[in-house]
Write a protein that holds these residues in place. Structure first.
Motif, short mmCIF file in Angstrom:
data_model
loop_
_atom_site.label_atom_id
_atom_site.label_comp_id
_atom_site.label_asym_id
_atom_site.label_seq_id
_atom_site.Cartn_x
_atom_site.Cartn_y
_atom_site.Cartn_z
N ASP A 58 39.54 58.00 31.21
CA ASP A 58 38.49 57.40 32.03
C ASP A 58 39.09 56.31 32.90
O ASP A 58 39.77 55.42 32.39
CB ASP A 58 37.38 56.81 31.17
CG ASP A 58 36.51 57.86 30.52
OD1 ASP A 58 36.13 58.81 31.22
OD2 ASP A 58 36.23 57.74 29.32
N ILE A 59 38.85 56.39 34.19
CA ILE A 59 39.25 55.35 35.13
C ILE A 59 37.97 54.65 35.56
O ILE A 59 37.09 55.28 36.15
CB ILE A 59 40.01 55.94 36.32
CG1 ILE A 59 41.24 56.70 35.82
CG2 ILE A 59 40.40 54.85 37.31
CD1 ILE A 59 41.93 57.53 36.86
N ILE B 232 46.95 55.33 41.17
CA ILE B 232 47.17 55.19 39.73
C ILE B 232 48.06 56.34 39.33
O ILE B 232 47.74 57.51 39.57
CB ILE B 232 45.85 55.23 38.95
CG1 ILE B 232 44.95 54.07 39.38
CG2 ILE B 232 46.12 55.20 37.44
CD1 ILE B 232 43.56 54.13 38.81
N THR B 233 49.21 56.05 38.74
CA THR B 233 50.16 57.06 38.31
C THR B 233 50.16 57.13 36.79
O THR B 233 50.37 56.12 36.12
CB THR B 233 51.58 56.74 38.81
OG1 THR B 233 51.55 56.58 40.23
CG2 THR B 233 52.57 57.83 38.44
N ILE B 234 49.89 58.32 36.24
CA ILE B 234 49.88 58.56 34.80
C ILE B 234 51.26 59.07 34.39
O ILE B 234 51.77 60.03 34.97
CB ILE B 234 48.81 59.60 34.41
CG1 ILE B 234 47.43 59.19 34.92
CG2 ILE B 234 48.81 59.86 32.91
CD1 ILE B 234 46.80 58.02 34.25
N ARG C 272 48.82 50.73 41.64
CA ARG C 272 49.31 50.14 42.88
C ARG C 272 48.10 49.85 43.76
O ARG C 272 47.41 50.76 44.21
CB ARG C 272 50.27 51.07 43.59
CG ARG C 272 50.86 50.43 44.86
CD ARG C 272 51.92 51.25 45.49
NE ARG C 272 53.01 51.40 44.51
CZ ARG C 272 53.85 52.41 44.52
NH1 ARG C 272 53.74 53.36 45.41
NH2 ARG C 272 54.81 52.48 43.63
N ASP C 273 47.83 48.57 43.97
CA ASP C 273 46.68 48.13 44.75
C ASP C 273 47.17 47.70 46.13
O ASP C 273 48.02 46.83 46.25
CB ASP C 273 45.99 46.97 44.04
CG ASP C 273 44.73 46.50 44.72
OD1 ASP C 273 44.39 47.04 45.80
OD2 ASP C 273 44.09 45.59 44.19
N PHE D 83 50.30 58.17 26.87
CA PHE D 83 50.76 57.98 28.24
C PHE D 83 50.68 56.50 28.61
O PHE D 83 50.01 55.71 27.98
CB PHE D 83 49.90 58.80 29.21
CG PHE D 83 48.47 58.33 29.30
CD1 PHE D 83 48.08 57.38 30.22
CD2 PHE D 83 47.52 58.85 28.45
CE1 PHE D 83 46.77 56.94 30.28
CE2 PHE D 83 46.20 58.43 28.50
CZ PHE D 83 45.83 57.46 29.42
N GLY D 84 51.43 56.18 29.65
CA GLY D 84 51.33 54.87 30.28
C GLY D 84 50.83 55.09 31.69
O GLY D 84 50.72 56.22 32.16
#
Length: 90
Positions: free
Chosen positions: A48-49, A33-35, A24-25, A19-20
């Protein structure tokens, strides 16, 4: 996230990246965070984030672990007749 300028890292248990992701902060300690999966993967992937504080020797300040399996629940293709043109013989 507190502090608002924390560094966010996304790490996977997979040797081959399945995955990529996009971060977006919003600059105020919030964001998304979009997976984005590259393909289906039957095995469970651990994601893990990790948040670290750049102002304090990059100490870890938070961690979220997600278990994911990138597969379709069901696949039910439908075949439709769109059009026909011309004359057909045997």
């Amino acid at each position: 996230m507190n502090p608002a300028d924390a560094d966010i890292t996304v790490v996977s248990s997979e040797l081959n990246q399945t995955f990529g992701y996009e971060k977006r902060d919003n600059g105020d300690g919030t964001g998304t965070i979009t997976i984005n999966p590259f393909h289906e993967n039957q095995r469970e992937t651990t994601i893990d984030i990790i948040a670290t504080n750049p102002k304090n020797n990059d100490d870890e300040i938070g961690r979220k672990t997600i278990k994911a399996r990138f597969v379709y629940k069901s696949v039910d293709p439908k075949i439709l007749f769109l059009s026909s043109d011309g004359r057909w013989t045997n």
